[in-house]
Design a protein around this motif. Structure first.
Motif, short mmCIF file in Angstrom:
data_model
loop_
_atom_site.label_atom_id
_atom_site.label_comp_id
_atom_site.label_asym_id
_atom_site.label_seq_id
_atom_site.Cartn_x
_atom_site.Cartn_y
_atom_site.Cartn_z
N SER A 104 5.79 -7.84 13.82
CA SER A 104 5.99 -8.90 12.84
C SER A 104 5.16 -10.10 13.28
O SER A 104 5.26 -10.53 14.43
N ALA B 196 3.03 -14.52 6.82
CA ALA B 196 4.01 -13.48 7.22
C ALA B 196 3.40 -12.12 6.99
O ALA B 196 3.15 -11.74 5.84
N SER B 197 3.13 -11.41 8.07
CA SER B 197 2.51 -10.09 7.93
C SER B 197 3.06 -9.13 8.96
O SER B 197 3.82 -9.52 9.85
N GLY B 198 2.62 -7.87 8.85
CA GLY B 198 3.10 -6.88 9.79
C GLY B 198 2.19 -5.68 9.88
O GLY B 198 1.29 -5.49 9.05
N CYS B 199 2.39 -4.90 10.93
CA CYS B 199 1.62 -3.67 11.11
C CYS B 199 2.36 -2.79 12.12
O CYS B 199 3.41 -3.18 12.64
N ARG C 2 4.03 -14.15 12.28
CA ARG C 2 4.27 -15.33 11.46
C ARG C 2 3.37 -16.45 11.93
O ARG C 2 3.13 -16.59 13.13
N ASP D 273 0.83 -1.21 0.00
CA ASP D 273 0.00 0.00 0.00
C ASP D 273 0.87 1.26 0.00
O ASP D 273 2.07 1.19 0.27
N HIS E 63 1.68 -9.14 -2.55
CA HIS E 63 0.97 -9.19 -1.26
C HIS E 63 -0.53 -9.39 -1.49
O HIS E 63 -1.15 -8.64 -2.26
N GLY F 281 -2.30 -2.86 8.94
CA GLY F 281 -1.13 -3.37 8.21
C GLY F 281 -1.54 -4.32 7.11
O GLY F 281 -2.63 -4.20 6.55
N GLY F 282 -0.69 -5.29 6.81
CA GLY F 282 -0.99 -6.25 5.76
C GLY F 282 0.14 -7.24 5.59
O GLY F 282 1.01 -7.34 6.46
N GLY F 283 0.14 -7.94 4.46
CA GLY F 283 1.20 -8.90 4.19
C GLY F 283 0.68 -10.15 3.54
O GLY F 283 -0.17 -10.09 2.65
N HIS F 284 1.18 -11.29 4.00
CA HIS F 284 0.82 -12.60 3.43
C HIS F 284 0.16 -13.45 4.51
O HIS F 284 0.21 -13.12 5.69
N LYS G 288 6.62 -1.70 15.80
CA LYS G 288 6.54 -2.40 14.51
C LYS G 288 6.32 -3.87 14.83
O LYS G 288 7.09 -4.48 15.57
N ARG H 92 3.27 2.23 2.83
CA ARG H 92 4.50 1.45 2.98
C ARG H 92 5.68 2.09 2.25
O ARG H 92 6.82 1.69 2.44
P1 5GP Z 1 8.12 -8.29 8.36
O1 5GP Z 1 7.53 -8.93 9.58
O2 5GP Z 1 9.23 -9.12 7.80
O3 5GP Z 1 8.48 -6.86 8.57
O4 5GP Z 1 6.97 -8.28 7.27
C1 5GP Z 1 6.30 -9.45 6.88
C2 5GP Z 1 5.44 -9.16 5.67
O5 5GP Z 1 4.40 -8.25 6.04
C3 5GP Z 1 6.18 -8.51 4.50
O6 5GP Z 1 5.66 -9.04 3.32
C4 5GP Z 1 5.85 -7.07 4.64
O7 5GP Z 1 5.85 -6.43 3.39
C5 5GP Z 1 4.47 -7.07 5.27
N1 5GP Z 1 4.32 -5.94 6.19
C6 5GP Z 1 5.07 -5.70 7.29
N2 5GP Z 1 4.65 -4.58 7.92
C7 5GP Z 1 3.61 -4.10 7.20
C8 5GP Z 1 2.76 -2.94 7.35
O8 5GP Z 1 2.88 -2.13 8.28
N3 5GP Z 1 1.80 -2.78 6.38
C9 5GP Z 1 1.64 -3.66 5.36
N4 5GP Z 1 0.68 -3.43 4.46
N5 5GP Z 1 2.43 -4.74 5.19
C10 5GP Z 1 3.39 -4.96 6.09
#
Ligand code: 5GP
Ligand code: MN
Length: 315
Positions: free
Chosen positions: A267, A291-294, A269, A85, A108, A285-288, A265, A88
């Motif tokens: 993470s 594996a996602s995050g916000c 999983r 988005d 994503h 937030g968002g992701g997969h 931040k 990001r």
């Molecule tokens: P990580 O935990 O490694 O930072 O992120 C894991 C996955 O979630 C990655 O694909 C990342 O792009 C997505 N992601 C992490 N934080 C955010 C966020 O705040 N917003 C969105 N939309 N995706 C996030």
């Protein structure tokens, strides 16, 4: 067709800026550099801009050409890679908003389709895998340098060809990249097996205080800003910490929080059945799926309570 439009827009643009998500990982950087090298190959006027990126990726071809800032505020075209988005894009959002045309190439599932042209495939294990298709469509010669960057992206997002997102196509593409003469042992060593000293120290702290909740189904840990400062942590130094909780027997969801100037931040999983992107979406937030995050801007205990409450609904 989106690919036709993307190809046409790129080839007709007089000035192009390549952007990725903030705190870029190996897929964001690998994909951005592959796109950069490809557009250079066909003599386009292109900049790649990332205000900061982990120095462990500095070995990738083209990395020395990454700029901290763009040359102008008004590019013909902005291409966002691996970015779900607009938010990001972090500090680079201005370049994106001011560009005459915009393209997003991503994988994503939560992608907001925020560009003029969106090539988004949630079934793709990495943006780099989707980009391989785009570059071939454009008639780009996949050089050894481009292959290295694409391979680095796929390697990062599949944890070394380990995740359920890996398909037959992933191996077919990897085979083609391999055929360009890349040194896979060297790339794996640098991308997956090398950790920095601060990363080791942070991992030690996070494992030391890791707790399991909800009958051992949730693993939770965190790092404070003070701790990050004490070990001189940089952005990439948090990579992999969340996996320790996920790898613990019986855990379904692993949660790792790190305190930043903007809040915690997060993470997330999961191992099998919880779609953590649903949880991340609740917090903006968002992701997969796995594996996602916000970002959560509350005190630590409140963030923990809120996250556990939402995750519990899916257990
Ligand atoms: P990580 O935990 O490694 O930072 O992120 C894991 C996955 O979630 C990655 O694909 C990342 O792009 C997505 N992601 C992490 N934080 C955010 C966020 O705040 N917003 C969105 N939309 N995706 C996030
Ligand atoms: Mn990715």
């Amino acid at each position: 067709m989106t690919l036709d439009n993307i190809c046409k827009e790129i080839k007709e643009s007089k000035s192009i800026i390549i952007l990725a998500h903030k705190d870029p990982d190996g897929d964001a950087i690998g994909s951005s550099l592959a796109m950069y090298l490809a557009l250079k190959q066909i003599n386009l006027n292109v900049d790649i801009v990332m205000p900061v990126y982990p120095r462990i990726y500095g070995f990738l071809p083209g990395a020395t050409e990454i700029k901290k800032e763009g040359n102008s505020n008004n590019y013909d075209l902005a291409i966002a890679l691996d970015c779900g988005d607009r938010g990001r894009l972090g500090d680079c959002i201005e370049y994106f908003d001011k560009a005459n045309k915009t393209i997003s190439i991503d994988h994503h599932g939560t992608n907001k389709m925020f560009a003029d042209y969106n090539y988004v495939n949630p079934d793709s294990c990495a943006t780099a895998q989707s980009l391989f298709v785009v570059l071939n469509f454009m008639g780009i010669n996949i050089t050894k340098e481009i292959a290295e960057c694409l391979y680095a992206g796929i390697l990062t997002d599949t944890g070394g060809f380990k995740y359920s997102s890996v398909t037959e196509e992933t191996f077919e593409i990897a085979k083609e990249l391999f055929s360009k003469g890349i040194n896979i042992a060297d790339i794996s060593k640098k991308m997956l097996d090398t950790i920095t000293k601060p990363q080791l120290l942070l991992t030690k702290i996070a494992i030391g205080r890791l707790e399991v909740l909800e009958d051992g189904k949730i693993a939770f840990t965190y790092i404070t800003k003070n701790e990050s400062e004490e070990v001189n942590a940089e952005n990439g130094d948090y990579e992999g910490i969340v996996n320790y909780g996920r790898n613990l027997e019986g855990v379904e969801v692993s949660v790792f929080l790190r305190e930043t100037d903007d809040g915690f931040k997060v993470s997330l999983r999961s191992n099998s059945y919880v779609d953590v992107s649903d949880v991340a979406l609740i917090f903006g937030g968002g992701g997969h799926k796995k594996a996602s995050g916000c970002l959560i801007n509350t005190p630590l205990e409140d963030a923990k309570t809120a996250l556990v409450k939402e995750i519990k609904r899916y257990l």
